[in-house]
Enzyme design. Structure first.
Site, mmCIF file in Angstrom:
data_model
loop_
_atom_site.group_PDB
_atom_site.id
_atom_site.type_symbol
_atom_site.label_atom_id
_atom_site.label_comp_id
_atom_site.label_asym_id
_atom_site.label_seq_id
_atom_site.Cartn_x
_atom_site.Cartn_y
_atom_site.Cartn_z
ATOM 1 N N LYS A 194 -51.595 27.750 5.750
ATOM 2 C CA LYS A 194 -52.480 26.726 6.332
ATOM 3 C C LYS A 194 -52.598 25.397 5.557
ATOM 4 C CE LYS A 194 -55.241 29.287 9.589
ATOM 5 N NZ LYS A 194 -55.071 30.738 9.566
ATOM 6 N N PHE A 236 -57.313 39.488 9.644
ATOM 7 C CA PHE A 236 -56.353 38.739 10.453
ATOM 8 C C PHE A 236 -55.184 38.330 9.571
ATOM 9 C CE2 PHE A 236 -54.332 35.107 12.393
ATOM 10 C CZ PHE A 236 -54.213 35.516 13.712
ATOM 11 N N ASP A 258 -53.912 37.957 1.088
ATOM 12 C CA ASP A 258 -53.553 36.963 2.093
ATOM 13 C C ASP A 258 -54.456 35.749 1.882
ATOM 14 O OD1 ASP A 258 -53.395 35.349 4.328
ATOM 15 O OD2 ASP A 258 -53.265 36.994 5.771
HETATM 16 C C1 LIG Z 1 -54.165 31.769 10.141
HETATM 17 C C2 LIG Z 1 -53.963 32.969 9.335
HETATM 18 C C3 LIG Z 1 -52.742 33.667 9.375
HETATM 19 C C4 LIG Z 1 -51.635 33.314 10.326
HETATM 20 O O1 LIG Z 1 -51.064 32.084 10.041
HETATM 21 P P1 LIG Z 1 -50.046 31.421 11.102
HETATM 22 O O2 LIG Z 1 -49.560 30.205 10.387
HETATM 23 O O3 LIG Z 1 -50.838 31.119 12.328
HETATM 24 O O4 LIG Z 1 -48.986 32.395 11.352
HETATM 25 C C5 LIG Z 1 -52.584 34.740 8.526
HETATM 26 N N1 LIG Z 1 -53.557 35.120 7.685
HETATM 27 C C6 LIG Z 1 -54.731 34.471 7.623
HETATM 28 C C7 LIG Z 1 -55.771 34.931 6.656
HETATM 29 C C8 LIG Z 1 -54.987 33.383 8.453
HETATM 30 O O5 LIG Z 1 -56.160 32.773 8.406
#
Ligand SMILES: *Cc1c(COP(=O)(O)O)cnc(C)c1O
Length: 394
Positions: free
Chosen positions: A248, A134, A219
């Site tokens: 986050k 994700f 990420d």
């Molecule tokens: C939540 C998340 C995102 C997206 O972040 P947003 O601030 O909602 O755009 C991207 N990568 C990972 C691993 C995430 O957990």
């Protein structure tokens, strides 16, 4: 109060639980009816210091009285200070600030393509990401997200993306060619169900990247900022990425994202990339407050230790309730896979007893409390879960 207005004025993007939250303090939140909940969602791994931590509240208060926003046409001290703190505490040398995880990932993809195009020309643009990953909801990040359910109805997506099964070194090797510019991974897949990368896999990815001058993008939007018991998730693996993305937990609830890169990979030049709000003084004040707390001596050790404690308690619960199939995760990023098709009933029932958790991939309960959660609060959460599972006859 939730009224009929909620559906009237808001787009129908979320299936929300029927409570409205008004206040929070530490790991607790209160709804509009005066009910109190232990919050083990923490804004989805966002409220890293808990709700309304005094250091964060004061930083935001003070900065908001001085300068909330100024354009990136000018320097701002907080942005420089936060970039320095991140660089000094990571593999990275250079930082770009964005506002969200998706936006940080968009920028990271652009940076990798720019790096490859400068060195190898326009034929080197492919990005490999993992199935079940994700990376966010904007088009680049969405395309990188290796889950069809998020793609459905939004095509055509970006071209130049390939997906490989997670933790499968051979499959990755087979996908590599001289058109690949980056491999983008989470070290613990969050939304995908709390799946940890194996050490062999991450080491192999690093080697493949080194051999082919491919950029390794990690990420760390969910795993970063102490969530896994280390400041960044990659630290568990004895390697460093070329680029990482953050969001986050970085602002403790204030929206901020970041791209962090090694010096020689930081190839953006003026005009290549920008963000109106990115790294504004207020967001960076929040980020500085969070980073200062999390890098205090002993803080990360306590996260790791509480994570082990929590996992141990969940393992004991598993002995008692065979419906718990597996407990996994690192630090305070923990998943409990349940032996059932759909575990959302557990979430609703736990909420009725004063515990907020969430359910991902249909049957994985995710626990991402604030990093300041206490062992007593973990004990209470376990008692509530135990109660719920007993009541459901498991
Ligand atoms: C939540 C998340 C995102 C997206 O972040 P947003 O601030 O909602 O755009 C991207 N990568 C990972 C691993 C995430 O957990």
């Amino acid at each position: 109060m939730i009224t009929s207005d909620d559906k009237k004025y808001l787009m129908n993007t979320y299936s929300r639980y029927p409570i409205t939250l008004l206040e929070g303090k530490g790991t607790k939140v209160w709804d509009d009816k005066g009910n109190v909940y232990l919050d083990f969602v923490a804004g989805i791994a966002v409220n890293s210091l808990g709700h309304c931590h005094p250091a964060l509240v004061n930083a935001i208060k003070n900065q908001s009285e001085k300068l909330i926003h100024c354009s990136n046409l000018y320097w701002n001290e907080n942005q420089i200070e936060l970039a320095k703190i991140i660089a000094e505490n990571s593999f990275g040398d250079k930082v770009f600030f964005a506002n969200s995880g998706a936006e940080a990932n968009e920028g990271a993809i652009k940076l990798a393509r720019k790096y490859a195009s400068l060195k190898y020309g326009s034929k080197r643009y492919k990005v490999i990401s993992a199935k079940n990953s994700f990376h966010g909801r904007t088009f680049g990040a969405l395309t990188a997200t290796g889950q069809e359910k998020y793609h459905k109805g939004f095509g055509p997506l970006l071209s130049g993306f390939k997906y490989v099964p997670f933790n499968d070194i051979d499959a990755l090797k087979e996908t590599i060619d001289d058109e690949v510019c980056a491999i983008m991974l989470e070290v613990v897949q969050g939304e995908g169900g709390i799946h940890e990368a194996t050490p062999e896999y991450i080491k192999a990815v690093r080697e493949i990247c080194d051999e082919n001058d491919i950029l390794f993008i990690i990420d760390e939007v969910q795993t970063g900022i102490g969530r896994t018991g280390k400041l960044f998730g990659y630290e568990h693996y004895g390697i460093t990425p070329d680029i990482m993305t953050l969001a986050k937990g970085l602002g403790g609830g204030f929206p901020i994202g970041a791209i962090v890169a090694k010096e020689d990979k930081s190839v953006f030049s003026p005009g290549d990339h920008a963000s109106t709000f990115g790294g504004n003084p207020l967001a960076c004040a929040a980020g500085i407050a969070v980073m200062k707390e999390i890098t205090k001596e002993g803080f990360l050790d306590s996260v790791a230790q509480k994570g082990e404690y929590f996992k141990g308690k969940l393992e004991s619960l598993k002995e008692k309730h065979s419906v718990i199939k597996e407990v996994r995760g690192k630090g305070l990023m923990i998943g409990c896979e349940m032996d059932m098709e759909e575990a959302s009933d557990i979430v609703t029932k736990a909420m009725g007893k004063g515990l907020l958790i969430n359910c991902i991939s249909h049957n994985v309960l995710r626990f991402v409390p604030s990093l300041t959660v206490t062992e007593e609060e973990i004990d209470t959460a376990i008692i509530i879960l135990d109660d719920v599972l007993c009541e459901m006859g498991f």
